[in-house]
Design an enzyme around this catalytic site. Structure first.
Site, PDB file in Angstrom:
ATOM      1  N   ASP A  40       0.854  -1.203   0.000  1.00 53.77           N
ATOM      2  CA  ASP A  40       0.000   0.000   0.000  1.00 53.77           C
ATOM      3  C   ASP A  40       0.886   1.249   0.000  1.00 53.77           C
ATOM      4  OD1 ASP A  40      -0.823   0.512   3.553  1.00 53.77           O
ATOM      5  OD2 ASP A  40       0.922  -0.480   2.638  1.00 53.77           O
ATOM      6  N   HIS A  83       9.594  -0.132   9.091  1.00 52.58           N
ATOM      7  CA  HIS A  83       8.580  -1.185   9.134  1.00 52.58           C
ATOM      8  C   HIS A  83       8.713  -2.156   7.943  1.00 52.58           C
ATOM      9  CE1 HIS A  83       6.527   0.668  12.496  1.00 52.58           C
ATOM     10  NE2 HIS A  83       6.308   1.798  11.840  1.00 52.58           N
TER      11      HIS A  83
END
Ligand code: RIB
Ligand code: CA
Length: 318
Positions: free
Chosen positions: A13, A244
């Protein structure tokens, strides 16, 4: 004798940290990125698709297919873009050229199934956004797990608090029902959760150092990372960023830099304050019926952060 590159398919995303993970994979000869699938999350899925294509164009890899996926979670409305984290356009509001070609004709879940059918046992799925597309692929072809090399995902929080809510990590809480399905898949699963990603920090000085690297990937990194760093300063007083999504790539390249534990995982799909929490079945819950029959997940718990950040920056400079 060089080993055959590991085939990976990233579900994404993009998203600033997604962009870094995609560039990292493309600069790593140990990996063969066979495709990107896009999902809602940091931005609306259409924006994520355009961004995925732009990233591949910037990296000189317009040959890699991008298949668009879910626009919303399985069982709830989409919570909306995280513009305050990634910018309204998902890439720090940096103006970028339009993609050089249209997305793949298949939807993400169908693309995943087609790719795995064509290369049984060879592909590792690397989801770095909400797990909706992976869940849809599992529903489309329930035997999918038997034909995967495995899943290495960014998401969850085993023994630390959440980042999207006090209970839950953003990718998981964006679709808890999908995540609970995926953690029940009968294939090797590695969870790169907040337990290690929030311990992996790229400092402001390291971010600034990307401006000295003369290649298109690093030039974009130097443009988008400061926006992401500014969010971390405001949100938590961190003079840098949590790494992340790139953690999945670092694990694939250097698993020895991590420590892990093995526990089956369930996800809280209730509608209370704990929604989206990933719960490992540690010893006192091991035999609870809700975790019964679930395969153990490799949960990363410790990381040599300096080593993996240095590796990512070295690959950015390649
Ligand atoms: O919690 C971090 C995750 O949420 C990352 O994948 C980031 O890109 C956002 O999607
Ligand atoms: Ca992401």
């Amino acid at each position: 004798m060089t080993a055959t590159p590991r085939k990976i398919l990233i579900d994404t995303d993009p998203g600033i940290d997604d962009a870094m993970a995609i560039f990292y994979a493309l600069a790593s000869p140990e990996l063969d990125l066979i495709g990107l699938t896009t999902v809602f999350g940091n931005a609306h899925v259409e924006v994520c698709t355009t961004n995925a294509q732009r990233l591949l164009d910037i990296a000189g890899r317009p040959d890699i297919p991008v298949a668009e996926g879910a626009a919303r979670p399985l069982a709830m409305p989409y919570r909306g873009p995280a513009a305050f984290v990634h910018g309204a356009n998902g890439l720090a509001d940096v103006a970028l050229a339009a993609p050089s070609r249209p997305p793949h004709h298949l939807a993400a879940a169908q693309f995943i199934v087609e790719q795995v059918r064509a290369a049984p046992g060879e592909i590792t799925l690397v989801p770095i956004g909400p797990l909706t597309n992976i869940a849809l692929a599992l529903m489309l072809w329930p035997e999918l797990p038997q034909h995967l090399a495995g899943i290495v995902l960014m998401g969850g929080n085993a023994f630390v608090p959440g980042n999207a809510t006090p209970a839950a990590e953003a990718n998981i809480v964006n679709d808890p029902e999908a995540a609970d399905l995926v953690f029940g898949a009968d294939c090797p699963i590695v969870m790169c959760g907040l337990d290690v990603t929030e311990a992996t920090i790229m400092s402001s000085a390291q971010i600034e150092s990307t401006a000295a690297i003369d290649n298109p990937r690093a030039r974009l990194a130097a443009q988008i990372l400061p926006f992401y760093r500014d969010f971390h300063v405001v949100a938590g007083g961190l003079d840098g960023i949590h790494v992340h999504d790139s953690t999945c790539i670092s694990y694939l390249l250097a698993p020895e830099r991590y420590r892990s534990v093995q526990h089956p995982i369930r996800v809280d799909t209730g509608h209370g304050v704990g929604r989206g929490k990933t719960w490992p079945a540690t010893r006192h819950a091991l035999h609870h019926e809700a975790w019964a029959g679930r395969r153990e997940v490799t949960i990363l718990t410790e990381v040599d952060a300096d080593a993996v950040v240095a590796l990512e920056l070295a690959r950015l400079a390649r």
